[in-house]
Design a protein around this motif. Structure first.
Motif, mmCIF file in Angstrom:
data_model
loop_
_atom_site.group_PDB
_atom_site.id
_atom_site.type_symbol
_atom_site.label_atom_id
_atom_site.label_comp_id
_atom_site.label_asym_id
_atom_site.label_seq_id
_atom_site.Cartn_x
_atom_site.Cartn_y
_atom_site.Cartn_z
ATOM 1 N N SER A 64 0.832 -1.208 0.000
ATOM 2 C CA SER A 64 0.000 0.000 0.000
ATOM 3 C C SER A 64 0.868 1.260 0.000
ATOM 4 C CB SER A 64 -0.921 -0.003 1.219
ATOM 5 O OG SER A 64 -0.170 -0.108 2.427
ATOM 6 N N ALA A 65 2.063 1.184 0.623
ATOM 7 C CA ALA A 65 2.952 2.351 0.642
ATOM 8 C C ALA A 65 3.437 2.690 -0.767
ATOM 9 C CB ALA A 65 4.145 2.083 1.557
ATOM 10 N N THR A 66 3.673 1.673 -1.576
ATOM 11 C CA THR A 66 4.096 1.896 -2.958
ATOM 12 C C THR A 66 3.001 2.585 -3.754
ATOM 13 O OG1 THR A 66 5.575 -0.018 -2.927
ATOM 14 C CG2 THR A 66 4.835 0.752 -5.080
ATOM 15 N N LEU A 67 1.782 2.106 -3.590
ATOM 16 C CA LEU A 67 0.659 2.709 -4.310
ATOM 17 C C LEU A 67 0.394 4.130 -3.829
ATOM 18 C CD1 LEU A 67 -1.787 -0.336 -4.463
ATOM 19 C CD2 LEU A 67 -0.239 0.507 -6.240
ATOM 20 N N ALA A 68 0.589 4.377 -2.539
ATOM 21 C CA ALA A 68 0.402 5.732 -2.014
ATOM 22 C C ALA A 68 1.426 6.690 -2.613
ATOM 23 C CB ALA A 68 0.507 5.718 -0.488
ATOM 24 N N GLN A 69 2.652 6.205 -2.767
ATOM 25 C CA GLN A 69 3.688 7.031 -3.383
ATOM 26 C C GLN A 69 3.337 7.349 -4.834
ATOM 27 O OE1 GLN A 69 6.140 8.696 -2.386
ATOM 28 N NE2 GLN A 69 7.318 9.125 -4.236
ATOM 29 N N ILE A 70 2.819 6.370 -5.553
ATOM 30 C CA ILE A 70 2.408 6.591 -6.942
ATOM 31 C C ILE A 70 1.268 7.611 -6.989
ATOM 32 C CG2 ILE A 70 1.222 5.489 -8.887
ATOM 33 C CD1 ILE A 70 2.963 3.036 -8.356
ATOM 34 N N LYS A 71 0.345 7.518 -6.063
ATOM 35 C CA LYS A 71 -0.767 8.470 -6.008
ATOM 36 C C LYS A 71 -0.269 9.888 -5.733
ATOM 37 C CE LYS A 71 -4.907 6.550 -6.526
ATOM 38 N NZ LYS A 71 -5.902 7.074 -7.507
ATOM 39 N N ARG A 72 0.785 9.994 -4.916
ATOM 40 C CA ARG A 72 1.338 11.322 -4.656
ATOM 41 C C ARG A 72 1.991 11.899 -5.916
ATOM 42 N NH1 ARG A 72 2.487 9.013 0.487
ATOM 43 N NH2 ARG A 72 4.524 8.237 -0.233
ATOM 44 N N LEU A 73 2.614 11.026 -6.713
ATOM 45 C CA LEU A 73 3.256 11.485 -7.934
ATOM 46 C C LEU A 73 2.242 11.837 -9.012
ATOM 47 C CD1 LEU A 73 6.158 8.852 -8.140
ATOM 48 C CD2 LEU A 73 6.387 11.276 -7.571
ATOM 49 N N PRO A 75 -1.747 11.968 -8.941
ATOM 50 C CA PRO A 75 -2.980 11.796 -8.159
ATOM 51 C C PRO A 75 -4.112 11.113 -8.907
ATOM 52 C CG PRO A 75 -2.046 13.972 -7.786
ATOM 53 C CD PRO A 75 -1.251 13.358 -8.907
ATOM 54 N N GLY A 76 -4.201 11.288 -10.214
ATOM 55 C CA GLY A 76 -5.343 10.753 -10.942
ATOM 56 C C GLY A 76 -5.191 9.330 -11.451
ATOM 57 N N VAL A 77 -4.041 8.704 -11.262
ATOM 58 C CA VAL A 77 -3.825 7.383 -11.830
ATOM 59 C C VAL A 77 -4.592 6.329 -11.044
ATOM 60 C CG1 VAL A 77 -1.791 6.732 -10.470
ATOM 61 C CG2 VAL A 77 -2.040 5.887 -12.815
ATOM 62 N N ASN A 78 -5.065 5.299 -11.738
ATOM 63 C CA ASN A 78 -5.793 4.211 -11.091
ATOM 64 C C ASN A 78 -4.816 3.254 -10.422
ATOM 65 O OD1 ASN A 78 -8.349 5.077 -12.165
ATOM 66 N ND2 ASN A 78 -7.700 4.218 -14.122
ATOM 67 N N THR A 79 -5.115 2.828 -9.207
ATOM 68 C CA THR A 79 -4.281 1.853 -8.500
ATOM 69 C C THR A 79 -5.167 0.756 -7.920
ATOM 70 O OG1 THR A 79 -4.373 3.079 -6.415
ATOM 71 C CG2 THR A 79 -2.536 3.580 -7.907
ATOM 72 N N PHE A 80 -4.554 -0.397 -7.680
ATOM 73 C CA PHE A 80 -5.297 -1.533 -7.147
ATOM 74 C C PHE A 80 -4.334 -2.347 -6.301
ATOM 75 C CE2 PHE A 80 -8.002 -5.192 -6.904
ATOM 76 C CZ PHE A 80 -9.286 -4.738 -7.193
ATOM 77 N N ALA A 81 -4.700 -2.637 -5.062
ATOM 78 C CA ALA A 81 -3.847 -3.412 -4.160
ATOM 79 C C ALA A 81 -4.201 -4.892 -4.249
ATOM 80 C CB ALA A 81 -3.995 -2.915 -2.728
ATOM 81 N N GLY A 82 -3.187 -5.721 -4.401
ATOM 82 C CA GLY A 82 -3.445 -7.154 -4.447
ATOM 83 C C GLY A 82 -2.315 -7.936 -5.063
ATOM 84 N N ASP A 83 -2.379 -9.249 -4.930
ATOM 85 C CA ASP A 83 -1.411 -10.163 -5.516
ATOM 86 C C ASP A 83 -1.715 -10.327 -7.005
ATOM 87 O OD1 ASP A 83 -0.809 -13.262 -6.270
ATOM 88 O OD2 ASP A 83 0.692 -12.468 -4.876
ATOM 89 N N PHE A 84 -0.677 -10.400 -7.809
ATOM 90 C CA PHE A 84 -0.901 -10.433 -9.261
ATOM 91 C C PHE A 84 -1.721 -11.645 -9.691
ATOM 92 C CE2 PHE A 84 3.011 -12.976 -8.968
ATOM 93 C CZ PHE A 84 2.775 -14.005 -9.866
ATOM 94 N N ARG A 85 -1.626 -12.752 -8.969
ATOM 95 C CA ARG A 85 -2.384 -13.964 -9.329
ATOM 96 C C ARG A 85 -3.881 -13.731 -9.191
ATOM 97 N NH1 ARG A 85 1.984 -14.844 -6.360
ATOM 98 N NH2 ARG A 85 3.637 -16.216 -7.103
ATOM 99 N N ASN A 86 -4.273 -13.097 -8.099
ATOM 100 C CA ASN A 86 -5.691 -12.795 -7.896
ATOM 101 C C ASN A 86 -6.175 -11.723 -8.870
ATOM 102 O OD1 ASN A 86 -5.677 -14.586 -5.707
ATOM 103 N ND2 ASN A 86 -5.111 -12.965 -4.264
ATOM 104 N N ILE A 87 -5.331 -10.761 -9.133
ATOM 105 C CA ILE A 87 -5.695 -9.686 -10.058
ATOM 106 C C ILE A 87 -5.945 -10.243 -11.458
ATOM 107 C CG2 ILE A 87 -4.873 -7.580 -11.178
ATOM 108 C CD1 ILE A 87 -5.593 -7.235 -8.211
ATOM 109 N N LEU A 88 -5.050 -11.098 -11.917
ATOM 110 C CA LEU A 88 -5.182 -11.644 -13.267
ATOM 111 C C LEU A 88 -6.375 -12.592 -13.388
ATOM 112 C CD1 LEU A 88 -1.419 -12.327 -14.082
ATOM 113 C CD2 LEU A 88 -2.868 -10.549 -15.056
ATOM 114 N N ALA A 89 -6.804 -13.170 -12.272
ATOM 115 C CA ALA A 89 -7.947 -14.096 -12.300
ATOM 116 C C ALA A 89 -9.286 -13.365 -12.249
ATOM 117 C CB ALA A 89 -7.849 -15.071 -11.126
ATOM 118 N N ASP A 90 -9.261 -12.055 -12.051
ATOM 119 C CA ASP A 90 -10.489 -11.281 -11.919
ATOM 120 C C ASP A 90 -11.074 -10.998 -13.309
ATOM 121 O OD1 ASP A 90 -12.367 -9.140 -11.671
ATOM 122 O OD2 ASP A 90 -11.461 -8.568 -9.766
#
Length: 544
Positions: A64-73, A75-90
């Motif tokens: 979540s800290a990585t995604l928060a840093q990206i949001k600070r850089l 602000p409008g970019v889409n982010t999603f927290a999770g393991d890549f295996r679960n993300i790809l199965a969605d």
């Protein structure tokens, strides 16, 4: 030729360029980017902004800290927290994205690419595609079976300097090539703070930086034959290496790479008629020399990128790569580097790692029973990334220590010490709970860390020392060795200085805080020796 680590951080929310339409497919492709590390923040996001494609990107990461840093850089970019295996199965995410981009640690590339391809995603994978030929071939076969493109992020091929050099070779400007020298080195400066670069399963400098050069040279000359390889790995990850190779036509190639030593940072192609030179940080052009006495020419493409208004920098190379990948999604696969094209360079890395000789840590590198020794056990070493700390880690490794823990604040100075089989947890030495957990089970504690500026001087040199010594004693450590300095005595007139000399610190805040640290340690050692604590705690000082 290239150094992604040397590029300055940019304003990632820079004004977006006018969107570049493609002949097929959507104007703004929807990329699912797996991993939010430094390559994403430093290059992917600025490149997507340059294309006008940020609105279609989703960044996925476990932290979540990585995604928060990206949001600070951005602000409008889409982010999603999770393991890549679960993300790809969605299935919902699959419907809303056109392709997946894999920018995870090297050891996860095979699993992530395989999962994404089987789910039907076209994939662009950051280099290296995998660390074995078998895995590369497996992923290539899955891509072909599924009928979806698999691109490899060999972005160095897209630098204008590399394009100009390839054109110059094809035109025969230096005649027959006789020799190639690649000399690339300097302090490790990559902005990643995850520590993944220093994990053995991800490979070292050869897999991270060398893969660019090996791929580029293979694309110019065809398959290369290894003639000799050596590196400085001592059970961890190599920080320097030398690789000698030969082409089918007999061209001699010598690759020197280092994150420990400064090099000329030049790549030189020697030919019968002259030579071509590429400076590491000059992405715009290569230089032609030796064709005529006293004459040098700068060679560069007329139009290096699809958008002529883009600046000539590494971000534009990534923008071009994304543009080409978007075409590949819609059927123009000739624009990308395909999995089958990187097999030869991965074979060179695999063979180098398999054939290297790593000195057995149980065989001391310096013989002699008179040298001080120490029984093995869990050892924790703070401040170990400096000169003295690295030498200590090497000595302990020579003595057979296999459980060395080096707490660090960040990873930019870890290249030398990561060559050894060490753990590199990120620890705040002023946080008692973090220190307590790090020292759990430690037999030996070596405290070398100190505050390097006036802001950190007391907090690190004095306060963290108190925490470390107290927690080491509580954990039952057999010895705590604290590194001090002769600066605590200043510059006495006496030729011989011993423990009876009065304190007269020199060196500003450095000497003063070291003196305060020593005084506290001396007092604490006396109190501990008189207490009922049943620990074998030995107070020791080393002064540098």
């Amino acid at each position: 030729m290239l150094n992604i680590a040397s590029q300055p951080q940019r304003n990632h929310a820079e004004p977006q360029e006018k969107q570049i339409p493609t002949e097929t497919g959507p104007i703004v492709p929807r990329f699912l980017i797996l991993g939010g590390g430094a390559v994403v923040s430093d290059f992917y996001l600025p490149a997507l902004a340059r294309l006008g494609w940020l609105s279609g990107a989703t960044i996925v990461d476990l932290a979540s800290a990585t995604l928060a840093q990206i949001k600070r850089l951005v602000p409008g970019v889409n982010t999603f927290a999770g393991d890549f295996r679960n993300i790809l199965a969605d299935p919902g995410l699959r419907r809303n994205h056109d392709a997946a981009i894999v920018s995870l640690p090297n050891s996860l590339h095979t699993a992530a690419v395989q999962t994404a391809l089987k789910t039907g995603y076209p994939v662009l994978c950051e280099k290296p595609l995998a660390l074995t030929v078998a895995d590369c071939q497996l992923l290539d076969s899955i891509s072909k079976q599924k009928g979806v493109p698999l691109a490899v992020g060999m972005v160095s091929r897209l630098t204008p300097a590399a394009k100009a050099l390839a054109a110059a070779l094809a035109a025969g400007l230096i005649g027959r090539v006789l020799e190639v020298e690649v000399d690339h080195g300097g302090p490790y400066a990559w902005t990643s703070d995850s520590g993944d670069f220093f994990r053995k399963e991800n490979g070292g400098i050869l897999a991270d930086l060398g893969v660019h050069y090996l791929d580029w040279l293979t694309s110019l000359f065809g398959p290369l034959t290894p003639m000799g390889y050596e590196d400085d790995c001592r059970g961890g990850v190599e920080a320097s290496c030398i690789y000698e190779l030969r082409t089918f036509e007999g061209v001699q190639i010598k690759l020197r790479l280092s994150h420990r030593h400064r090099r000329t940072n030049m790549t030189v192609f020697h030919g019968e008629k002259g030579r071509l030179e590429l400076a590491k940080d000059n992405f715009a052009a290569c230089r032609l020399r030796g064709v005529a006495d006293g004459v040098a020419a700068e060679l560069k493409p007329d139009v290096p990128f699809v958008n002529a208004s883009w600046p000539v920098d590494f971000v534009s190379c990534f923008a071009q790569q994304f543009y080409d990948f978007n075409f590949a999604i819609n059927g123009a696969s000739e624009a990308i580097v395909q999995a089958s094209q990187v097999v030869d360079s991965i074979r060179l890395i695999e063979e180098a790692y398999a054939g290297r000789s790593i000195r057995d840590s149980r065989q001391p590198s310096i013989a002699g029973s008179e040298r001080p020794s120490l029984p093995t056990g869990r050892a924790v070493i703070t401040g170990a990334t400096g000169f003295i700390g690295t030498a200590l880690v090497e000595r302990l490794t020579d003595l057979g220590f296999e459980n060395l823990v080096i707490p660090v604040r960040g990873y930019r100075t870890c290249s030398s010490v990561a060559r050894f089989p060490v753990a590199l947890p990120k620890v705040d030495l002023t946080d008692r709970l973090q220190v307590r957990e790090t020292l759990r089970g430690a037999r030996w504690v070596f405290h070398l860390a100190y505050g390097q500026n006036s802001k950190d001087a007391k907090r690190i040199t004095v306060d963290s020392t108190r925490i470390i010594v107290e927690e080491a004693a509580a954990a039952g450590a057999e010895a705590v060795v604290v590194l001090s300095t002769m600066y605590v005595f200043g510059h006495p007139a006496e030729a011989l200085v011993d423990e009876s000399c009065p304190y007269s610190p020199a060196g500003g805040h450095y000497g003063k805080t070291k003196m305060a640290m020593e005084r506290w340690c001396l007092k604490y050692g006396i109190l501990l020796a008189c207490s009922d604590q049943k620990v074998r705690h030995i107070r020791a000082f080393l002064r540098s």
